[in-house]
Write an enzyme that holds these catalytic residues in place. Sequence first.
Site, PDB file in Angstrom:
ATOM      1  N   PRO A 232       0.763  -1.240   0.000  1.00 30.99           N
ATOM      2  CG  PRO A 232       0.088  -0.928   2.179  1.00 30.99           C
ATOM      3  CD  PRO A 232       0.760  -1.909   1.291  1.00 30.99           C
TER       4      PRO A 232
ATOM      5  CG  ASP B 113       1.213   1.360 -11.720  1.00 32.94           C
ATOM      6  OD1 ASP B 113       1.658   1.475 -12.867  1.00 32.94           O
ATOM      7  OD2 ASP B 113       0.280   0.615 -11.389  1.00 32.94           O
TER       8      ASP B 113
ATOM      9  CE  LYS C 278      -3.375   3.100 -16.791  1.00 36.49           C
ATOM     10  NZ  LYS C 278      -4.771   2.870 -16.598  1.00 36.49           N
TER      11      LYS C 278
ATOM     12  N   GLY D 148       0.780  -0.898  -7.292  1.00 34.45           N
ATOM     13  CA  GLY D 148       0.411  -0.536  -5.929  1.00 34.45           C
ATOM     14  C   GLY D 148      -0.606  -1.522  -5.370  1.00 34.45           C
ATOM     15  N   GLY D 149      -0.490  -1.801  -4.072  1.00 34.53           N
ATOM     16  CA  GLY D 149      -1.465  -2.675  -3.416  1.00 34.53           C
ATOM     17  C   GLY D 149      -1.412  -4.083  -3.968  1.00 34.53           C
ATOM     18  CG  ASP D 150      -3.919  -8.123  -4.773  1.00 32.56           C
ATOM     19  OD1 ASP D 150      -3.347  -9.023  -4.163  1.00 32.56           O
ATOM     20  OD2 ASP D 150      -4.546  -8.298  -5.839  1.00 32.56           O
TER      21      ASP D 150
ATOM     22  CG  MET E 184      -9.621   4.619  -7.665  1.00 33.84           C
ATOM     23  SD  MET E 184      -9.698   3.698  -9.208  1.00 33.84           S
ATOM     24  CE  MET E 184     -10.510   2.189  -8.694  1.00 33.84           C
TER      25      MET E 184
ATOM     26  CB  ALA F 143      -3.357   3.977   4.023  1.00 37.07           C
TER      27      ALA F 143
HETATM   28  N1  SAH Z   1      -4.386  -2.161  -6.646  1.00 37.02           N
HETATM   29  C1  SAH Z   1      -4.488  -1.118  -5.662  1.00 37.02           C
HETATM   30  C2  SAH Z   1      -5.627  -0.154  -5.943  1.00 37.02           C
HETATM   31  C3  SAH Z   1      -5.437   0.666  -7.173  1.00 37.02           C
HETATM   32  S1  SAH Z   1      -6.789   1.736  -7.467  1.00 37.02           S
HETATM   33  C4  SAH Z   1      -4.634  -1.753  -4.288  1.00 37.02           C
HETATM   34  O1  SAH Z   1      -4.800  -2.958  -4.168  1.00 37.02           O
HETATM   35  O2  SAH Z   1      -4.559  -1.022  -3.293  1.00 37.02           O
HETATM   36  C5  SAH Z   1      -6.153   3.250  -6.846  1.00 37.02           C
HETATM   37  C6  SAH Z   1      -6.841   3.634  -5.556  1.00 37.02           C
HETATM   38  O3  SAH Z   1      -6.336   2.851  -4.496  1.00 37.02           O
HETATM   39  C7  SAH Z   1      -6.601   5.061  -5.127  1.00 37.02           C
HETATM   40  O4  SAH Z   1      -7.461   5.959  -5.788  1.00 37.02           O
HETATM   41  C8  SAH Z   1      -6.936   4.971  -3.662  1.00 37.02           C
HETATM   42  O5  SAH Z   1      -8.318   4.955  -3.454  1.00 37.02           O
HETATM   43  C9  SAH Z   1      -6.413   3.599  -3.310  1.00 37.02           C
HETATM   44  N2  SAH Z   1      -5.069   3.641  -2.722  1.00 37.02           N
HETATM   45  C10 SAH Z   1      -3.950   3.069  -3.184  1.00 37.02           C
HETATM   46  N3  SAH Z   1      -2.926   3.259  -2.334  1.00 37.02           N
HETATM   47  C11 SAH Z   1      -3.421   3.962  -1.305  1.00 37.02           C
HETATM   48  C12 SAH Z   1      -2.884   4.463  -0.089  1.00 37.02           C
HETATM   49  N4  SAH Z   1      -1.595   4.264   0.264  1.00 37.02           N
HETATM   50  N5  SAH Z   1      -3.696   5.134   0.749  1.00 37.02           N
HETATM   51  C13 SAH Z   1      -4.972   5.322   0.455  1.00 37.02           C
HETATM   52  N6  SAH Z   1      -5.536   4.890  -0.670  1.00 37.02           N
HETATM   53  C14 SAH Z   1      -4.774   4.203  -1.540  1.00 37.02           C
END
Ligand code: SAH
Length: 520
Positions: free
Chosen positions: A23, A46, A68, A100-102, A184, A213
């Site tokens: 994250p 990204d 992006k 980012g994230g998953d 988002m 976060a």
């Molecule tokens: N694949 C990512 C999400 C991508 S969509 C995942 O699993 O987290 C992009 C959205 O993810 C952003 O608009 C926001 O809503 C959220 N996001 C991603 N990183 C974030 C972070 N560190 N803190 C808060 N929101 C985050």
Amino acid sequence: MTYMTQKAQPTRIGKVYLVGAGPGDPTLITVRGQNLLARAEVVVYDYLASSKLLRHVPKDAEFIYAGKRGGGKHTHTQDEINQILVDHALAGKNVVRLKGGDPFIFGRGGEELEVLAEHNIPFEVVPGVTSATAAATYAGVPITHRGYTSSVAFITGHEDPTKTETSIDWDKIATGVGTLVFYMGIKNLASIATNLINAGRAASTPVVVVRWASTPIQRSVVGTLADIADRVKAEGITPPALVVVGEVVQLRDKINWFEKRPLFGKRVMVTRTREQASELVNLLEEQGADVLERATISIQDPDSWAPLDQALAKLNQYDWVLFTSLNAIRNFFGRLHAQGKDARAFGPARIGVVGSATAEALQEYGLLADLVPAKFTSEGLSESLVGIGVAGKSILIPRAAKAREILTDTLEQAGATTEAVPVYQNVRPSGYDEQLRQELTEGCIDVVTFTSSSTVTNFLHMLNEKDPGKLAELLQHTAIAAIGPITGQTVRDNGLAVAIQPATHTIPALVEAIVRHFAG
Ligand code: SAH
């Protein structure tokens, strides 16, 4: 070198690893993800993937920023990104697609893999900590809880703008699911809240919005469905942020651990003279601080290599070669290798180092130090050598261009012939004054730390402000932390006040003093 004739080989196809970066906190990547980064040849990343993760990637890899961001500031279209992955894999490269994230949660990972599958390109996927769970966790909200909810939904707050009808069934999710997390959703927050209320969710349902976060710049805003949109607007929260809706948000009052760390929300500028990552940075980050490291010294090649080259030509004739810093070792061997020579050039010459770190660095070049003094200082090294007896010995000391003479003086007095040759020089970085000034005046730097007098003088040199009044003005919102009385005196000698100075002059004590400064 021998050459062999080879038959034309069929081109090897590379592989694409779709890796979740986690994250925001770069340490929240999986071990598998980090291992794959360490052997990537191409990394396509990204803006949500922490740039600190790129440290794990070999330096000679190709780095491609895929961009992006919401709001149309895309660096590459999705089609272009797909093509980049295909092209590099077909060229035989080991590609890490870092997201980012998953990668499968609102990350278009599935779409990218569909394209790879069509091209018969092999791939693997590594899941990541998605921002929804991270946002809840780092905002002190257990995303599920036996007493509050037994279900959770991840929902996009920003549907494909080309869609004419919403595919979100507000009636069902508003009351059918306990915890709702919107990705988002910041731009549409008002309509998300209204839709939920209209579909039967209580207007008093608690909501937390969490921006960036798990990072030191995390911010969160709490409200209810009725007022969250206004609160978020008033606080100026912009993407990326997550919206967590549900009764579990109440638990934040008890569980908000991350934002309660002593230095959370504080920005600390750490000035340093060495290249190494510092204990100070780690300890400050442990306390929650957002740390900006600023080097006040840069290590550069000497003005001339001639003295070292002459010494290298007769390296095996010295009785001793002494290394008193890591930089000296690195640059010495860099030059030796550049001449097509290796450690064998030392011949019978013995090697002394100043301490355990230099001994370890030497070992990386396949050499064990003959002498490591008990006291890890230049004085310790010269005392040990004098103890062994250096009369009539010839001693080479590769070192900084301007270095203290204590080592050479002591050895000469004991009858040795010394040759000190420059292998690097310490240069004060210049041309950073604008950046530093901006960081101090706009960047809300709460503390700047100094761990030696030279960090103070070099920092002020970099800042390049001769007028004491203007200098004080630049630092008016920044508390100066000095490690001890000598460093503190250098600060005061320059007309500035010391706000933080620990009683014992150690890094942990300095951090404790900074924590106390904000607690009181
Ligand atoms: N694949 C990512 C999400 C991508 S969509 C995942 O699993 O987290 C992009 C959205 O993810 C952003 O608009 C926001 O809503 C959220 N996001 C991603 N990183 C974030 C972070 N560190 N803190 C808060 N929101 C985050």
